[in-house]
Structures are given as structure tokens and as C-alpha cells.
Design a protein around this motif. Structure first.
Motif, short mmCIF file in Angstrom:
data_model
loop_
_atom_site.label_atom_id
_atom_site.label_comp_id
_atom_site.label_asym_id
_atom_site.label_seq_id
_atom_site.Cartn_x
_atom_site.Cartn_y
_atom_site.Cartn_z
N ASN A 4 -9.08 -2.67 2.39
CA ASN A 4 -8.82 -1.35 2.93
C ASN A 4 -9.49 -0.28 2.06
O ASN A 4 -10.13 0.63 2.57
CB ASN A 4 -7.32 -1.08 3.02
N PRO A 18 -0.27 -3.85 8.05
CA PRO A 18 -0.72 -4.55 6.85
C PRO A 18 0.40 -5.42 6.27
O PRO A 18 1.57 -5.20 6.57
CB PRO A 18 -1.09 -3.42 5.88
N TRP A 49 -5.50 -7.34 1.26
CA TRP A 49 -5.61 -6.29 2.27
C TRP A 49 -5.91 -4.95 1.60
O TRP A 49 -6.76 -4.19 2.06
CB TRP A 49 -4.32 -6.19 3.09
#
Length: 90
Positions: free
Chosen positions: A62, A46, A58
Motif C-alpha cells: 500500500n 486490508p 499489505w
């Protein structure tokens, strides 16, 4: 404003010890439809927190994918993954 379908309508069967194959097909299809599958399938690391915008994007994706996975697990399976912090690892 963009709306997302309710999760409860997406994966109607929770993950148990004997239904991983069926469950994984349903969860993958749902995550793909929500543009979240890349987070699970990603082979790269990431973004670093120093790249604030990319890391924030991200982190949000996630969290959404991980939440779907967590909600679709039965009690026993959830206890196995509850401390995992990435959708990929879960």
C-alpha cells in the motif's frame, strides 16, 4: 536482489485537473508492472494488524502504491490527497 525501475521513468506527466484519463492509464500500467495494482483495485478490507505477516505485507505494498500516486500528482492535486492513507482511496 530484485530491483525496481526508477519511478521518474515510469510516469512522466503529473496529474493535473485536465489530464486524469491520460495520467491514470500511465499510473495503472506502472502499478500493474510492479505488482501493486491489486492494492488499488482491491474491494476487500486490508488484513487486520492481528495477522501480523499479512498486515505487514499489505502495508508495504500500500505504501509503495500510494507513494507512486503521490509522486505523480501536481501540487494542487497532492494537497487534495496528502492525508489519505490508502492507495485505493487516493
Amino acid at each position: 536482489m530484485e530491483t525496481k525501475p526508477a519511478f521518474s521513468a515510469a510516469v512522466v506527466e503529473v496529474l493535473k485537473q485536465d489530464n486524469y484519463l491520460d495520467w491514470s492509464v500511465r499510473v495503472k500500467t506502472y502499478l500493474m508492472a510492479q505488482d501493486l495494482w491489486d492494492i488499488v483495485e482491491a474491494t476487500n478490507e486490508p488484513p487486520t494488524p492481528e495477522n501480523e505477516a499479512a498486515f505487514k505485507a499489505w502495508s508495504k505494498m500500500n505504501a509503495m502504491a500510494l507513494h507512486v500516486i503521490q509522486l505523480s500528482c501536481g501540487t494542487d492535486t497532492f494537497s487534495d490527497i496528502m492525508e489519505i492513507t490508502t492507495a485505493r482511496n487516493a
